[in-house]
Design an enzyme around this catalytic site. Sequence first.
Site, PDB file in Angstrom:
ATOM      1  N   SER A 129       0.857  -1.186   0.000  1.00 57.04           N
ATOM      2  CA  SER A 129       0.000   0.000   0.000  1.00 57.04           C
ATOM      3  C   SER A 129       0.889   1.229   0.000  1.00 57.04           C
ATOM      4  CB  SER A 129      -0.870   0.001   1.261  1.00 57.04           C
ATOM      5  OG  SER A 129      -1.432   1.276   1.479  1.00 57.04           O
TER       6      SER A 129
ATOM      7  N   TYR B 217      -1.187  -0.408  10.262  1.00 59.74           N
ATOM      8  CA  TYR B 217      -1.366  -0.694   8.838  1.00 59.74           C
ATOM      9  C   TYR B 217      -0.107  -0.321   8.062  1.00 59.74           C
ATOM     10  CZ  TYR B 217      -3.492  -0.684   4.187  1.00 59.74           C
ATOM     11  OH  TYR B 217      -3.781  -0.930   2.876  1.00 59.74           O
TER      12      TYR B 217
ATOM     13  N   LYS C 282       2.289  -2.936   5.994  1.00 61.72           N
ATOM     14  CA  LYS C 282       2.522  -2.766   4.557  1.00 61.72           C
ATOM     15  C   LYS C 282       3.994  -2.496   4.266  1.00 61.72           C
ATOM     16  CE  LYS C 282      -1.568  -3.664   3.081  1.00 61.72           C
ATOM     17  NZ  LYS C 282      -1.810  -4.845   2.253  1.00 61.72           N
TER      18      LYS C 282
ATOM     19  N   SER D 224     -13.346   1.259  -3.293  1.00 59.99           N
ATOM     20  CA  SER D 224     -13.615  -0.157  -3.053  1.00 59.99           C
ATOM     21  C   SER D 224     -14.666  -0.252  -1.947  1.00 59.99           C
ATOM     22  CB  SER D 224     -12.329  -0.882  -2.634  1.00 59.99           C
ATOM     23  OG  SER D 224     -11.869  -0.358  -1.403  1.00 59.99           O
TER      24      SER D 224
END
Length: 176
Positions: free
Chosen positions: A33, A50, A54, A85
């Site tokens: 990401s 996160y 990543k 998304s």
Amino acid sequence: MDTDLKGSYFLGQAAARYMVTNKVKGKIVFISSAAHLGEGPKGIGMNSYYAAAKAGVVAMTKTVSGELRQYGINVNCVAPGGMLSAGVFTEGTEAFALYGPEYKAVRDAHGAGAPDATPLAMNPDEVALVVFAMCTPMADFMQGETVDVNGGTLMITQERPFSFTVEGCVPGPQKE
């Protein structure tokens, strides 16, 4: 961590075991990401886990690539930026309920539609095309690389080119 880092590790490990055992030369493409660079929505924290996961995928790509190269296995990574998304549409509502009105105000100020918003890919297929390209001979000479596919999120943008006053250079915006 379980999904974003360990999930990638175990899927890559399973693919590599099969490929090495069966003498299959080919490609493995991990998905990271833009967060691996420490970027995220402006004004919003709580993404350290996160970003760390990543970034771990990017580091894993480099090391796994070095390990599997001897078997004719090419390992690279694609790091998408924001995209429209299912998660984008549900995360806001759930986060607003969990974190309260202050979080909602920051998201409203910096989220989609704001002047400084992160560009969003209109369709995950835009990122999938890069993943596809990484699986073709186009990427045969790439090993352990991460391709950032983020719509220019990290670019420094300005209203007009710095050379707008130089004759023959790209002109700045024209006033109507």
